[in-house]
Motif scaffolding. Structure first.
Motif, mmCIF file in Angstrom:
data_model
loop_
_atom_site.group_PDB
_atom_site.id
_atom_site.type_symbol
_atom_site.label_atom_id
_atom_site.label_comp_id
_atom_site.label_asym_id
_atom_site.label_seq_id
_atom_site.Cartn_x
_atom_site.Cartn_y
_atom_site.Cartn_z
ATOM 1 N N ALA A 37 -4.887 11.759 7.862
ATOM 2 C CA ALA A 37 -6.332 11.653 7.624
ATOM 3 C C ALA A 37 -6.636 10.722 6.460
ATOM 4 O O ALA A 37 -7.577 9.919 6.516
ATOM 5 C CB ALA A 37 -6.912 13.042 7.361
ATOM 6 N N VAL A 38 -5.846 10.812 5.388
ATOM 7 C CA VAL A 38 -6.063 9.952 4.228
ATOM 8 C C VAL A 38 -5.733 8.504 4.570
ATOM 9 O O VAL A 38 -6.461 7.575 4.184
ATOM 10 C CB VAL A 38 -5.233 10.451 3.026
ATOM 11 N N ALA A 39 -4.640 8.293 5.303
ATOM 12 C CA ALA A 39 -4.267 6.930 5.692
ATOM 13 C C ALA A 39 -5.328 6.306 6.593
ATOM 14 O O ALA A 39 -5.651 5.116 6.462
ATOM 15 C CB ALA A 39 -2.909 6.937 6.381
ATOM 16 N N ALA A 40 -5.880 7.080 7.516
ATOM 17 C CA ALA A 40 -6.923 6.543 8.398
ATOM 18 C C ALA A 40 -8.154 6.131 7.597
ATOM 19 O O ALA A 40 -8.758 5.077 7.840
ATOM 20 C CB ALA A 40 -7.288 7.555 9.473
ATOM 21 N N GLN A 41 -8.559 6.955 6.639
ATOM 22 C CA GLN A 41 -9.687 6.599 5.775
ATOM 23 C C GLN A 41 -9.401 5.296 5.037
ATOM 24 O O GLN A 41 -10.244 4.395 4.963
ATOM 25 C CB GLN A 41 -9.946 7.722 4.774
ATOM 26 N N LEU A 42 -8.207 5.195 4.481
ATOM 27 C CA LEU A 42 -7.825 4.005 3.741
ATOM 28 C C LEU A 42 -7.828 2.774 4.626
ATOM 29 O O LEU A 42 -8.396 1.729 4.250
ATOM 30 C CB LEU A 42 -6.427 4.205 3.147
ATOM 31 N N SER A 101 0.842 -1.196 0.000
ATOM 32 C CA SER A 101 0.000 0.000 0.000
ATOM 33 C C SER A 101 0.875 1.243 0.000
ATOM 34 O O SER A 101 1.896 1.307 0.688
ATOM 35 C CB SER A 101 -0.894 0.020 1.242
ATOM 36 N N HIS A 102 0.457 2.252 -0.780
ATOM 37 C CA HIS A 102 0.967 3.617 -0.660
ATOM 38 C C HIS A 102 -0.218 4.446 -0.167
ATOM 39 O O HIS A 102 -1.059 4.893 -0.961
ATOM 40 C CB HIS A 102 1.446 4.152 -2.005
ATOM 41 N N ALA A 103 -0.301 4.668 1.135
ATOM 42 C CA ALA A 103 -1.522 5.213 1.732
ATOM 43 C C ALA A 103 -1.907 6.561 1.149
ATOM 44 O O ALA A 103 -3.087 6.816 0.871
ATOM 45 C CB ALA A 103 -1.370 5.310 3.247
ATOM 46 N N PHE A 104 -0.938 7.456 0.939
ATOM 47 C CA PHE A 104 -1.289 8.815 0.509
ATOM 48 C C PHE A 104 -1.965 8.819 -0.856
ATOM 49 O O PHE A 104 -2.733 9.728 -1.184
ATOM 50 C CB PHE A 104 -0.056 9.720 0.517
ATOM 51 N N GLN A 105 -1.730 7.782 -1.658
ATOM 52 C CA GLN A 105 -2.324 7.742 -2.998
ATOM 53 C C GLN A 105 -3.831 7.495 -2.969
ATOM 54 O O GLN A 105 -4.502 7.678 -3.997
ATOM 55 C CB GLN A 105 -1.608 6.707 -3.855
ATOM 56 N N ARG A 106 -4.374 7.128 -1.816
ATOM 57 C CA ARG A 106 -5.836 7.012 -1.701
ATOM 58 C C ARG A 106 -6.512 8.337 -2.058
ATOM 59 O O ARG A 106 -7.647 8.346 -2.562
ATOM 60 C CB ARG A 106 -6.215 6.577 -0.285
ATOM 61 N N ALA A 107 -5.809 9.443 -1.836
ATOM 62 C CA ALA A 107 -6.382 10.753 -2.169
ATOM 63 C C ALA A 107 -6.564 10.930 -3.672
ATOM 64 O O ALA A 107 -7.313 11.818 -4.099
ATOM 65 C CB ALA A 107 -5.490 11.869 -1.610
ATOM 66 N N ALA A 162 -0.059 6.459 13.546
ATOM 67 C CA ALA A 162 -1.239 7.020 14.212
ATOM 68 C C ALA A 162 -2.522 6.591 13.508
ATOM 69 O O ALA A 162 -3.538 6.297 14.156
ATOM 70 C CB ALA A 162 -1.138 8.544 14.246
ATOM 71 N N ALA A 163 -2.489 6.549 12.172
ATOM 72 C CA ALA A 163 -3.664 6.099 11.422
ATOM 73 C C ALA A 163 -3.956 4.631 11.701
ATOM 74 O O ALA A 163 -5.123 4.224 11.831
ATOM 75 C CB ALA A 163 -3.443 6.318 9.926
ATOM 76 N N ALA A 164 -2.909 3.815 11.811
ATOM 77 C CA ALA A 164 -3.109 2.407 12.146
ATOM 78 C C ALA A 164 -3.692 2.259 13.548
ATOM 79 O O ALA A 164 -4.601 1.445 13.783
ATOM 80 C CB ALA A 164 -1.784 1.652 12.032
ATOM 81 N N ARG A 184 -16.177 5.183 11.852
ATOM 82 C CA ARG A 184 -16.314 5.668 10.476
ATOM 83 C C ARG A 184 -16.668 7.152 10.415
ATOM 84 O O ARG A 184 -16.109 7.907 9.612
ATOM 85 C CB ARG A 184 -17.360 4.846 9.716
ATOM 86 N N ASP A 185 -17.605 7.616 11.202
ATOM 87 C CA ASP A 185 -18.063 9.005 11.088
ATOM 88 C C ASP A 185 -16.928 9.992 11.360
ATOM 89 O O ASP A 185 -16.726 10.957 10.604
ATOM 90 C CB ASP A 185 -19.221 9.272 12.055
ATOM 91 N N THR A 186 -16.169 9.751 12.421
ATOM 92 C CA THR A 186 -15.060 10.648 12.772
ATOM 93 C C THR A 186 -13.965 10.601 11.716
ATOM 94 O O THR A 186 -13.462 11.643 11.263
ATOM 95 C CB THR A 186 -14.482 10.263 14.141
ATOM 96 N N ILE A 187 -13.583 9.397 11.304
ATOM 97 C CA ILE A 187 -12.514 9.242 10.310
ATOM 98 C C ILE A 187 -12.920 9.878 8.989
ATOM 99 O O ILE A 187 -12.130 10.589 8.350
ATOM 100 C CB ILE A 187 -12.172 7.755 10.143
ATOM 101 N N ASN A 188 -14.162 9.647 8.577
ATOM 102 C CA ASN A 188 -14.628 10.189 7.305
ATOM 103 C C ASN A 188 -14.695 11.710 7.333
ATOM 104 O O ASN A 188 -14.410 12.369 6.321
ATOM 105 C CB ASN A 188 -15.997 9.596 6.968
ATOM 106 N N ARG A 189 -15.034 12.280 8.474
ATOM 107 C CA ARG A 189 -15.088 13.737 8.587
ATOM 108 C C ARG A 189 -13.692 14.343 8.431
ATOM 109 O O ARG A 189 -13.515 15.328 7.702
ATOM 110 C CB ARG A 189 -15.686 14.129 9.940
ATOM 111 N N HIS A 190 -12.684 13.757 9.079
ATOM 112 C CA HIS A 190 -11.316 14.255 8.947
ATOM 113 C C HIS A 190 -10.801 14.079 7.518
ATOM 114 O O HIS A 190 -10.089 14.954 6.989
ATOM 115 C CB HIS A 190 -10.394 13.531 9.930
ATOM 116 N N PHE A 191 -11.171 12.978 6.896
ATOM 117 C CA PHE A 191 -10.781 12.733 5.507
ATOM 118 C C PHE A 191 -11.396 13.791 4.587
ATOM 119 O O PHE A 191 -10.724 14.329 3.700
ATOM 120 C CB PHE A 191 -11.240 11.337 5.097
ATOM 121 N N GLY A 192 -12.659 14.095 4.801
ATOM 122 C CA GLY A 192 -13.324 15.106 3.985
ATOM 123 C C GLY A 192 -12.657 16.466 4.103
ATOM 124 O O GLY A 192 -12.485 17.181 3.105
ATOM 125 N N THR A 193 -12.251 16.818 5.302
ATOM 126 C CA THR A 193 -11.545 18.087 5.496
ATOM 127 C C THR A 193 -10.241 18.105 4.715
ATOM 128 O O THR A 193 -9.915 19.092 4.022
ATOM 129 C CB THR A 193 -11.261 18.310 6.993
#
Length: 448
Positions: free
Chosen positions: A98-103, A56-62, A142-144, A431-440
């Protein structure tokens, strides 16, 4: 202690009906036939071991969904890479986390319970090391921790833009280290991993074009007995450039110049001769296949049949993270072989279930590549995935995996990592908290 009643449960020795699995302190402590008198905390239609995601390259989820517009000239891996570099140069540590946590949340919801993070976004946007060299690795850790996924961190050694020690270009400046600075980076990464249970630290020389022979020899001892991952033979241009620079193809060169064994994972290994394919299988290394990304980037098709004929080990990874799905990675792998060979059920052995062969192979190979045990057995970590048959109680044994992978009519219901339930009814508990940070983070990255 928690007890789970599984109406169907898959172990290395096959399927079992109506089993009560007990786990305590993160480990499986019992597998007992349900007598009808036992009490249990929850029930599952089907219980299987969690799947490792070995690349995985986590940042590429963006970038997922943002690289599908064609340019004025034909697109390729190399044009995609330019867009990826632009993203890599723009992301802050907070956005990466934030992106890694979403992923990682999405991976858990898909049935992955460990991720191999091939981590090369090390420095700030100007290419300068952070005061804490492990700042970006700490964001991955931290995301893990936030999501609960097991982490095998693979800090990447990256020094050059091409074969022969070509100087790195501007788009790569956040990646670059010397062997000396890489050793310090590994120490910082170890500090960030210390609070994580079951974390593993390996190393990843990025590719033969990014690492010289001398640098590879210098960094390999840093791995000790930990996993070693490397991109190899992903693109035809890479093979041609390696031939021009060294007189050998990438896999041929690596096998001749490095101690490739069971600790190694060769990512992609797409463009190989049959001799190279057989020699990788015999080395004990794991082929790190990323079928969805390899299709998305137009990489090519892995030479699976001769590799499997020589008992080659493989696992699956989501690489660029354009789509996160255990069953779709396995399906894409099988379908690519079908398209290449004009056969059906190509990966399966005679008189066997294709889904079962794919699942068992990817689980075992992925666990080896990530330095982590994976069997669903007493004494193993309670990394478990419950599948919901969605009322289809007539689907039994290996047909469950065939239906999940090829028909897509079975869903992931619950996931436990080290005995902690992180997914319930198909939804991560945060999910709700992680998704909110990802959206930001995404609005900041793509505001323009």
């Amino acid at each position: 202690m928690q007890k789970i009643l599984a109406h169907a449960l898959l172990t290395d020795d096959g399927w079992h009906r109506d089993i009560v699995l007990s786990h305590d302190n993160g480990m499986i402590t019992g597998l007992e036939d349900d007598s009808g008198k036992q009490t249990y905390d929850c029930a599952a239609d089907v219980l299987v071991a969690g799947m490792p995601n070995l690349h995985s390259h986590a940042f590429q989820r963006a970038m997922a969904g943002f690289a599908e517009r064609r340019g004025a000239t034909p697109d390729s891996f190399w044009s995609w890479r330019k867009e990826m570099y632009r993203l890599a140069l723009s992301m802050t540590p907070q956005q990466v986390e934030a992106v890694a946590a979403q992923l990682y949340m999405e991976m858990l919801e898909a049935g992955f319970t460990r991720v191999g993070e091939f981590h090369y976004l090390h420095h700030d946007g100007n290419g300068r090391p952070y005061a804490d060299m492990g700042e970006m690795a700490g964001r991955i850790a931290a995301a893990a921790a936030q999501t609960g996924i097991n982490l095998t961190l693979l800090p990447v050694f990256y020094a050059h833009a091409g074969f022969g020690g070509k100087p790195a270009d501007d788009g790569q400046k956040r990646f670059i280290n010397t062997p000396e600075s890489f050793a310090r980076l590994l120490e910082a990464c170890q500090t960030h991993l210390a609070p994580l249970a079951n974390a593993v630290l390996g190393i990843a020389p990025h590719s033969l074009r990014a690492v010289t022979k001398e640098e590879l020899a210098a960094i390999l001892p840093l791995a000790k007995q930990a996993p070693v991952h490397i991109h190899i033979a992903e693109q035809i241009k890479e093979v041609e450039d390696c031939l021009a620079a060294t007189g050998q193809r990438p896999v041929e060169w690596l096998l001749d110049h490095a101690p490739v064994d069971e600790r190694w994972c060769l990512i992609h290994a797409t463009h190989m001769t049959e001799t190279e394919t057989v020699n990788i299988a015999k080395s004990g290394a794991v082929a790190g296949l990323c079928p969805i990304t390899e299709a998305n980037l137009g990489d090519g098709i892995f030479n699976a049949l001769p590799y499997l004929a020589h008992n080659g080990a493989y696992g699956i990874g989501s690489d660029s993270n354009v789509c996160i799905a255990v069953n779709e990675e396995l399906r894409q792998f099988e379908y690519s072989v079908r398209l290449d060979t004009h056969m059906r059920n190509a990966v399966a052995r005679p008189d066997s279930s294709n889904g079962r062969v794919l699942f068992d192979g990817a689980r075992a190979g992925g666990a080896r590549a990530l330095g982590a045990a994976s069997p669903l057995a007493v004494g193993s970590p309670a990394d478990l995935v419950a599948l919901n048959l969605q009322g289809q109680d007539w689907i039994r044994q290996d047909a469950i995996l065939d239906s999940w992978i090829f028909a897509g009519n079975i869903a992931v219901d619950s996931v436990w990592v080290a005995g902690r339930q992180v997914v319930h009814n198909g939804r991560h508990k945060a999910r709700d908290t992680i998704n909110r940070h990802f959206g930001t983070a995404m609005r900041q990255l793509f505001a323009s």
